[in-house]
Motif scaffolding. Sequence first.
Motif, PDB file in Angstrom:
ATOM      1  N   GLU A 198       0.851  -1.183   0.000  1.00 19.40           N
ATOM      2  CA  GLU A 198       0.000   0.000   0.000  1.00 19.40           C
ATOM      3  C   GLU A 198       0.892   1.239   0.000  1.00 19.40           C
ATOM      4  O   GLU A 198       1.885   1.296   0.731  1.00 19.40           O
ATOM      5  N   TYR A 199       0.523   2.222  -0.829  1.00 15.79           N
ATOM      6  CA  TYR A 199       1.340   3.434  -0.943  1.00 15.79           C
ATOM      7  C   TYR A 199       0.623   4.611  -0.300  1.00 15.79           C
ATOM      8  O   TYR A 199      -0.540   4.894  -0.607  1.00 15.79           O
ATOM      9  N   ASP A 200       1.329   5.298   0.593  1.00 14.84           N
ATOM     10  CA  ASP A 200       0.797   6.497   1.226  1.00 14.84           C
ATOM     11  C   ASP A 200       1.252   7.703   0.421  1.00 14.84           C
ATOM     12  O   ASP A 200       2.442   8.030   0.373  1.00 14.84           O
ATOM     13  N   VAL A 201       0.301   8.370  -0.232  1.00 12.76           N
ATOM     14  CA  VAL A 201       0.620   9.490  -1.110  1.00 12.76           C
ATOM     15  C   VAL A 201       1.255  10.640  -0.335  1.00 12.76           C
ATOM     16  O   VAL A 201       2.182  11.298  -0.826  1.00 12.76           O
ATOM     17  N   ASP A 202       0.790  10.902   0.871  1.00 13.05           N
ATOM     18  CA  ASP A 202       1.258  12.055   1.635  1.00 13.05           C
ATOM     19  C   ASP A 202       2.666  11.871   2.188  1.00 13.05           C
ATOM     20  O   ASP A 202       3.467  12.808   2.211  1.00 13.05           O
ATOM     21  N   THR A 203       2.977  10.652   2.636  1.00 20.02           N
ATOM     22  CA  THR A 203       4.288  10.420   3.244  1.00 20.02           C
ATOM     23  C   THR A 203       5.292   9.782   2.286  1.00 20.02           C
ATOM     24  O   THR A 203       6.454   9.608   2.651  1.00 20.02           O
ATOM     25  N   ASP A 204       4.841   9.419   1.075  1.00 21.78           N
ATOM     26  CA  ASP A 204       5.701   8.802   0.072  1.00 21.78           C
ATOM     27  C   ASP A 204       6.361   7.541   0.624  1.00 21.78           C
ATOM     28  O   ASP A 204       7.587   7.385   0.599  1.00 21.78           O
ATOM     29  N   THR A 205       5.540   6.619   1.119  1.00 19.48           N
ATOM     30  CA  THR A 205       6.050   5.363   1.675  1.00 19.48           C
ATOM     31  C   THR A 205       5.194   4.196   1.216  1.00 19.48           C
ATOM     32  O   THR A 205       3.978   4.322   1.045  1.00 19.48           O
ATOM     33  N   TRP A 206       5.852   3.044   1.025  1.00 18.95           N
ATOM     34  CA  TRP A 206       5.177   1.777   0.758  1.00 18.95           C
ATOM     35  C   TRP A 206       5.210   0.921   2.008  1.00 18.95           C
ATOM     36  O   TRP A 206       6.215   0.912   2.721  1.00 18.95           O
ATOM     37  N   ARG A 207       4.135   0.204   2.257  1.00 18.23           N
ATOM     38  CA  ARG A 207       4.132  -0.715   3.390  1.00 18.23           C
ATOM     39  C   ARG A 207       3.345  -1.965   3.029  1.00 18.23           C
ATOM     40  O   ARG A 207       2.348  -1.901   2.291  1.00 18.23           O
TER      41      ARG A 207
END
Length: 231
Positions: A198-207
């Motif tokens: 899952e990609y967080d658009v605001d923090t620019d991270t994948w988890r």
Amino acid sequence: MNGGRSYADAVTNSRGQVWVTGGWDGKHRHNTTEVMIPASSIEGEDTWVRGGSLTFARYQHCGVTLEEGSVVITGGQEGEAKHGAALDTVERYEWGGGRLEVMPRLLEARWTHACGLIRIRGREAVIVAGGRVTSSPGDELNTVEVLIIGEARWRPRQPLPEPRLAPAMVVINNTPLLIGGNYATGVKDETFPDTALEYDVDTDTWRPVARLRGRSHHAMVTIKSSKLTCS
């Protein structure tokens, strides 16, 4: 459809139509397209009609439909050379029709990548992830790029944890979810990651958010309950 094809791309619009572009039939790579117009009644049948041609033959590309209805087509392989060179070309087309504009080129040419439509600071943006550059083992990509519509260049984003050739992506509530893909670990050895990212658009991270059996060259779709189906 009116003609069989593989490695094509398909996008949908708010009217329930499907636009299939490019691909190949085992002998020829195509610049032709077809539009599926859904039946107007339960008794009717869906109809396939010919759409506008792409500017050149391409396959293993990835397209997204913008909110106003036009379609952005990214990357893929070109249809002239023997093995089909990777493309960094990005074009915007009217729905089912001709090209409207040439958009900024990808930072990296790629094919068999995933793509989706997101919003960054309230603006529409196209995200592409993974794919490959050639057919050689080890050329799979983990890189991710974003183009905010109206800007002059793509921007690199946080890479995937590992390369992924032929993953699939859907976007739910502005959150890209990427599943599947594979990469070479030797001349004849391949790894198929089993993590859904899952990609967080605001923090620019994948988890990682889930696990499922590894796969590539598959498809995902969303349904109205915001669930997804992967096959």
